[in-house]
Design a protein around this motif. Structure first.
Motif, PDB file in Angstrom:
ATOM      1  N   ASP A  41       0.737  -1.341   0.010  1.00 16.77           N
ATOM      2  CA  ASP A  41      -0.004   0.209   0.043  1.00 16.77           C
ATOM      3  C   ASP A  41       1.033   1.236  -0.148  1.00 16.77           C
ATOM      4  N   THR A  42       0.379   2.348  -0.205  1.00 14.20           N
ATOM      5  CA  THR A  42       1.202   3.648  -0.413  1.00 14.20           C
ATOM      6  C   THR A  42       0.413   4.731   0.134  1.00 14.20           C
ATOM      7  N   ILE A  43       1.021   5.439   1.173  1.00 12.15           N
ATOM      8  CA  ILE A  43       0.410   6.506   1.796  1.00 12.15           C
ATOM      9  C   ILE A  43       1.380   7.727   1.752  1.00 12.15           C
ATOM     10  N   GLY A  44       0.890   8.813   2.210  1.00 11.74           N
ATOM     11  CA  GLY A  44       1.597  10.048   2.407  1.00 11.74           C
ATOM     12  C   GLY A  44       1.724  10.149   3.780  1.00 11.74           C
ATOM     13  N   VAL A  45       2.727  10.877   4.258  1.00 10.27           N
ATOM     14  CA  VAL A  45       2.882  11.252   5.490  1.00 10.27           C
ATOM     15  C   VAL A  45       3.305  12.609   5.737  1.00 10.27           C
ATOM     16  N   LEU A  46       2.633  13.694   6.264  1.00  7.46           N
ATOM     17  CA  LEU A  46       2.720  14.958   6.356  1.00  7.46           C
ATOM     18  C   LEU A  46       4.329  15.115   7.407  1.00  7.46           C
ATOM     19  N   ALA A  47       4.735  16.305   7.079  1.00  5.16           N
ATOM     20  CA  ALA A  47       6.002  16.375   7.832  1.00  5.16           C
ATOM     21  C   ALA A  47       6.048  16.477   9.406  1.00  5.16           C
ATOM     22  N   ASP A  48       4.833  16.358   9.860  1.00  8.36           N
ATOM     23  CA  ASP A  48       4.645  16.380  11.188  1.00  8.36           C
ATOM     24  C   ASP A  48       4.840  14.921  11.607  1.00  8.36           C
ATOM     25  N   GLY A  49       4.908  13.948  10.663  1.00  6.79           N
ATOM     26  CA  GLY A  49       5.318  12.404  11.111  1.00  6.79           C
ATOM     27  C   GLY A  49       3.941  11.570  11.631  1.00  6.79           C
ATOM     28  N   LEU A  50       2.700  12.339  11.654  1.00  5.48           N
ATOM     29  CA  LEU A  50       1.684  11.702  12.383  1.00  5.48           C
ATOM     30  C   LEU A  50       0.423  11.740  11.155  1.00  5.48           C
ATOM     31  N   SER A  51       0.296  12.799  10.361  1.00  6.61           N
ATOM     32  CA  SER A  51      -0.902  12.998   9.534  1.00  6.61           C
ATOM     33  C   SER A  51      -0.670  12.089   8.327  1.00  6.61           C
ATOM     34  N   ILE A  52      -1.613  11.030   8.111  1.00  7.20           N
ATOM     35  CA  ILE A  52      -1.582  10.363   7.090  1.00  7.20           C
ATOM     36  C   ILE A  52      -2.440  10.730   5.764  1.00  7.20           C
ATOM     37  N   LEU A  53      -2.032  10.711   4.848  1.00  8.12           N
ATOM     38  CA  LEU A  53      -2.894  11.077   3.565  1.00  8.12           C
ATOM     39  C   LEU A  53      -3.096   9.637   2.759  1.00  8.12           C
ATOM     40  N   THR A  79     -10.599  11.022  -2.614  1.00  8.18           N
ATOM     41  CA  THR A  79     -11.806  10.577  -3.006  1.00  8.18           C
ATOM     42  C   THR A  79     -12.313  11.244  -4.382  1.00  8.18           C
ATOM     43  N   ASP A  80     -11.761  12.689  -4.586  1.00  2.45           N
ATOM     44  CA  ASP A  80     -12.076  13.280  -5.807  1.00  2.45           C
ATOM     45  C   ASP A  80     -11.048  14.363  -5.968  1.00  2.45           C
ATOM     46  N   LYS A  81     -11.239  15.351  -6.929  1.00  4.13           N
ATOM     47  CA  LYS A  81     -10.407  16.355  -7.381  1.00  4.13           C
ATOM     48  C   LYS A  81     -10.063  17.223  -6.047  1.00  4.13           C
ATOM     49  N   ALA A  82     -11.194  17.711  -5.620  1.00  2.00           N
ATOM     50  CA  ALA A  82     -11.183  18.602  -4.249  1.00  2.00           C
ATOM     51  C   ALA A  82     -10.289  17.940  -3.227  1.00  2.00           C
ATOM     52  N   ASP A  83     -10.571  16.685  -2.854  1.00  2.00           N
ATOM     53  CA  ASP A  83      -9.821  15.896  -1.971  1.00  2.00           C
ATOM     54  C   ASP A  83      -8.224  16.106  -2.251  1.00  2.00           C
ATOM     55  N   ALA A  84      -8.186  15.926  -3.432  1.00  2.00           N
ATOM     56  CA  ALA A  84      -6.798  15.733  -3.870  1.00  2.00           C
ATOM     57  C   ALA A  84      -6.078  17.190  -3.847  1.00  2.00           C
ATOM     58  N   PHE A  85      -6.710  18.312  -4.135  1.00  3.21           N
ATOM     59  CA  PHE A  85      -6.423  19.397  -3.977  1.00  3.21           C
ATOM     60  C   PHE A  85      -6.067  19.914  -2.561  1.00  3.21           C
ATOM     61  N   THR A  86      -7.144  19.692  -1.803  1.00  5.18           N
ATOM     62  CA  THR A  86      -6.829  19.718  -0.221  1.00  5.18           C
ATOM     63  C   THR A  86      -5.721  19.123   0.223  1.00  5.18           C
ATOM     64  N   MET A  87      -5.327  17.986  -0.446  1.00  6.25           N
ATOM     65  CA  MET A  87      -4.221  17.130   0.187  1.00  6.25           C
ATOM     66  C   MET A  87      -2.676  17.807  -0.267  1.00  6.25           C
ATOM     67  N   TRP A  88      -2.906  18.607  -1.653  1.00  2.54           N
ATOM     68  CA  TRP A  88      -1.786  19.260  -1.884  1.00  2.54           C
ATOM     69  C   TRP A  88      -1.326  20.452  -1.187  1.00  2.54           C
ATOM     70  N   GLN A  89      -2.569  21.130  -0.806  1.00  4.55           N
ATOM     71  CA  GLN A  89      -2.388  22.146   0.033  1.00  4.55           C
ATOM     72  C   GLN A  89      -1.672  21.910   1.086  1.00  4.55           C
ATOM     73  N   LYS A  90      -2.173  20.665   1.881  1.00 10.03           N
ATOM     74  CA  LYS A  90      -1.544  20.386   3.171  1.00 10.03           C
ATOM     75  C   LYS A  90       0.080  19.991   2.916  1.00 10.03           C
ATOM     76  N   MET A  91       0.244  19.503   1.663  1.00  2.00           N
ATOM     77  CA  MET A  91       1.628  18.814   1.547  1.00  2.00           C
ATOM     78  C   MET A  91       2.686  19.980   1.456  1.00  2.00           C
ATOM     79  N   SER A  92       1.893  21.524   0.925  1.00  2.00           N
ATOM     80  CA  SER A  92       2.709  22.457   0.634  1.00  2.00           C
ATOM     81  C   SER A  92       2.672  23.689   1.803  1.00  2.00           C
ATOM     82  N   ASN A  93       1.814  23.174   3.074  1.00  3.03           N
ATOM     83  CA  ASN A  93       1.727  23.908   4.055  1.00  3.03           C
ATOM     84  C   ASN A  93       1.048  25.273   3.759  1.00  3.03           C
ATOM     85  N   THR A  94       0.090  25.237   2.743  1.00  2.00           N
ATOM     86  CA  THR A  94      -0.651  26.288   2.271  1.00  2.00           C
ATOM     87  C   THR A  94      -1.847  26.407   2.835  1.00  2.00           C
TER      88      THR A  94
END
Length: 107
Positions: free
Chosen positions: A76-88, A92-107
């Motif tokens: 399985d593949t997951i993403g983990v944010l810089a805090d080491g705890l938040s799992i991506l 579920t859709d484009k809006a969810d992907a966009f939200t994830m990108w924002q979290k990954m870029s700290n914006t």
């Protein structure tokens, strides 16, 4: 021995094919919800175990008579944010992907 890829990932299929490994694809359905306070390491181990278990339970009737040895491959593949705890997980859709990108870029 029969090899079962318990994944529909095109990349995982490609890797096995490139290695000239004969395998059977078996899609499995598991609840991929993150549990409260679950660490990324615990989550990924639980997902891989759940997928392997589901694939094993679906083996009845998969093979010719007399075949009783198999290897189940899953990952399985997951993403983990810089805090080491938040799992991506899978968006579920484009809006969810966009939200994830924002979290990954700290914006």
């Amino acid at each position: 021995m029969k090899i079962i890829l318990a994944s529909t990932s095109p990349r995982r299929q490609q890797l096995l094919a490139l290695a000239d490994i004969d395998f059977i694809i078996q899609s499995v359905e598991v609840d991929e919800s993150v549990l409260p306070n679950e660490t990324p390491q615990d989550y990924i181990v639980r997902m891989v175990q759940a997928k392997a278990t589901a694939a094993g339970q679906n083996l009845t009737g998969c093979y010719e008579a007399g075949e009783n040895h198999y290897l189940v491959i899953t990952s399985d593949t997951i993403g983990v944010l810089a805090d080491g705890l938040s799992i991506l997980v899978k968006p579920t859709d484009k809006a969810d992907a966009f939200t994830m990108w924002q979290k990954m870029s700290n914006t």
